[in-house]
Scaffold this active site. Structure first.
Site, PDB file in Angstrom:
ATOM      1  CD  GLU A 104      11.223 -25.928  31.524  1.00 51.94           C
ATOM      2  OE1 GLU A 104      10.392 -25.012  31.686  1.00 51.94           O
ATOM      3  OE2 GLU A 104      11.401 -26.828  32.351  1.00 51.94           O
ATOM      4  CE  LYS A 141      13.195 -24.288  34.196  1.00 50.88           C
ATOM      5  NZ  LYS A 141      12.402 -23.626  35.226  1.00 50.88           N
ATOM      6  CB  SER A 168      15.865 -29.607  39.643  1.00 54.10           C
ATOM      7  OG  SER A 168      14.521 -29.382  39.984  1.00 54.10           O
ATOM      8  N   GLY A 169      14.285 -31.262  37.204  1.00 46.21           N
ATOM      9  CA  GLY A 169      13.760 -32.445  36.517  1.00 46.21           C
ATOM     10  C   GLY A 169      13.455 -33.672  37.353  1.00 46.21           C
ATOM     11  N   GLY A 170      13.431 -33.546  38.690  1.00 49.83           N
ATOM     12  CA  GLY A 170      13.175 -34.718  39.525  1.00 49.83           C
ATOM     13  C   GLY A 170      14.421 -35.188  40.271  1.00 49.83           C
TER      14      GLY A 170
HETATM   15  C1  5MM Z   1       6.992 -25.680  38.334  1.00 45.66           C
HETATM   16  O1  5MM Z   1       6.757 -26.544  37.265  1.00 45.66           O
HETATM   17  C2  5MM Z   1       6.732 -25.853  36.021  1.00 45.66           C
HETATM   18  C3  5MM Z   1       5.400 -25.912  35.393  1.00 45.66           C
HETATM   19  O2  5MM Z   1       5.061 -27.233  35.105  1.00 45.66           O
HETATM   20  P1  5MM Z   1       3.516 -27.644  34.852  1.00 45.66           P
HETATM   21  O3  5MM Z   1       3.016 -26.880  33.691  1.00 45.66           O
HETATM   22  O4  5MM Z   1       3.616 -29.121  34.602  1.00 45.66           O
HETATM   23  O5  5MM Z   1       2.751 -27.355  36.092  1.00 45.66           O
HETATM   24  C4  5MM Z   1       7.874 -26.431  35.145  1.00 45.66           C
HETATM   25  O6  5MM Z   1       7.885 -25.901  33.864  1.00 45.66           O
HETATM   26  C5  5MM Z   1       9.165 -26.097  35.832  1.00 45.66           C
HETATM   27  O7  5MM Z   1       9.394 -24.719  35.759  1.00 45.66           O
HETATM   28  C6  5MM Z   1      10.352 -26.779  35.199  1.00 45.66           C
HETATM   29  O8  5MM Z   1      10.054 -28.066  34.736  1.00 45.66           O
HETATM   30  C7  5MM Z   1      11.466 -26.886  36.214  1.00 45.66           C
HETATM   31  O9  5MM Z   1      10.986 -27.583  37.328  1.00 45.66           O
HETATM   32  P2  5MM Z   1      11.898 -28.669  38.033  1.00 45.66           P
HETATM   33  O10 5MM Z   1      11.047 -29.210  39.142  1.00 45.66           O
HETATM   34  O11 5MM Z   1      12.226 -29.649  36.953  1.00 45.66           O
HETATM   35  O12 5MM Z   1      13.123 -27.918  38.518  1.00 45.66           O
END
Ligand code: 5MM
Length: 339
Positions: A177, A219, A261-263
């Site tokens: 990712e 990802k 989804s990134g926000g």
């Molecule tokens: C759920 O958030 C994941 C872990 O992030 P942290 O280490 O900051 O707690 C993150 O990697 C997440 O899997 C991805 O960013 C995708 O999440 P979004 O919200 O962008 O779909």
């Protein structure tokens, strides 16, 4: 390294019209999201929330894999059934986040690099024994004045490749990712350029580390203007920029692409995935699906609020959002369905 097993796991994760749920929020991220909706930030509330997710009736119809956090992989339901076993029963493959978060990059403190390579081999072995068949490592790339630096793109790509190699040595499918953040006022063109550079460097490093691409999932972020950019593009423009960017740098041998989804709001993220399938299906050499966290979970968390009496409504919402994302993956989503 068992190539057959790696390919099989990755293929099942990407098959049909399903996608992944990222439920691997680390303690600070999970606690921050709980705090916003007034949920106590304790281990027990985190367990209750993750129990709500994994026991959602029918979730496996739309979800092929669930990314867990270290704390969660050891947790069980009220009836003492391990979450990992609940997931398997739902026909969902358990996965695990193995990065240990980000730190400021030495020499360029506005940028981040990701920790977690030390001792990773032992941790992967342990997670395999606990039932995890895939893993995830997140690198963060910041767009700003003079950013990202080539050094940051390279450092993140190298760590992702080392991680991916270690995973495959332990028969665990790596999800890589490299997240280009939406923070800032950059244009979609700038996001395209940086995403392309980051992914290009990543595949060079994966190649240098002899990573088996049919046993690997990418990802990425979608290619989209920064949150503060005055020009926000149409759904079709985002879909076209994202697909064209990926086609230019992602080898066709990769098992699949699953977006973060990134926000973006749940509806935005879903509509973008829908447009990619509706307009470009015949051009895509790899399966293209979702691996959302916020876009799948946020409405559920807001309905639950930490209260037992809200569990059913919150689960219904999660099932609904997963069904919308699955419809988008099939190119059959429309705003009318999403009411
Ligand atoms: C759920 O958030 C994941 C872990 O992030 P942290 O280490 O900051 O707690 C993150 O990697 C997440 O899997 C991805 O960013 C995708 O999440 P979004 O919200 O962008 O779909």
């Amino acid at each position: 390294m068992n190539l057959e097993e790696l390919k099989h796991t990755a293929t099942v994760l990407m098959a049909g019209e399903r996608g992944l749920i990222a439920m691997d929020e680390s303690l600070p991220t999970c606690n921050k999201r709980f705090e916003k909706v007034g949920i106590p930030q304790t281990e027990e509330y985190r367990r209750l929330y993750r129990q709500l997710i994994v026991t959602t009736p029918g979730l496996g119809e739309y979800i092929s894999g669930a990314i867990l956090f270290d704390e969660t992989i050891y947790q069980s339901t009220d009836d003492k059934v391990l979450f990992v076993d609940v997931l398997k029963h739902q026909n969902i493959i358990p996965g695990i986040k193995v990065d240990e978060g980000t730190i400021d990059m030495p020499g360029s403190p506005e940028e981040k690099i990701t920790n977690g390579l030390d001792g990773l081999d032992l941790r992967l072995n342990n997670y395999y024994g606990l039932g995890a068949r895939f893993a995830k490592w997140r690198a963060v790339i910041t767009i700003g004045k003079g950013l990202p630096t080539p050094a940051n793109i390279k450092a993140n790509a190298e760590s992702l490749a080392k991680y991916a190699r270690l995973c495959q040595d332990d028969d665990i499918v790596p999800i890589v990712e490299p997240e280009v953040l939406m923070d800032g006022d950059h244009t979609i063109e700038r996001c395209y350029e940086v995403t392309q550079q980051a992914i290009k460097e990543l595949f060079e490093q994966l190649n240098a580390h002899d990573v088996y691409l049919p046993g690997l999932i990418l990802k990425p972020n979608m290619v989209i203007a920064g949150k503060d950019c005055t020009i926000q593009n149409s759904t079709d423009e985002v879909a076209a920029a994202t697909v064209n960017c990926l086609l230019s740098v992602v080898p066709k041998e990769v098992a699949g692409v699953a977006f973060l989804s990134g926000g973006q709001s749940p509806q935005e993220a879903t509509a973008h995935l829908q447009a990619m399938h509706a307009k470009f299906e015949s051009k895509l050499p790899w399966p293209l699906t979702f691996s959302f966290s916020r876009a799948l979970q946020q409405p559920t968390l807001e309905l639950w609020k930490g209260k037992e009496e809200n569990v059913k409504a919150a689960q219904d919402m999660l099932y609904f959002r997963a069904s919308m994302d699955s419809a988008a993956r099939a190119g059959q989503y429309s705003v009318d369905l999403d009411q």
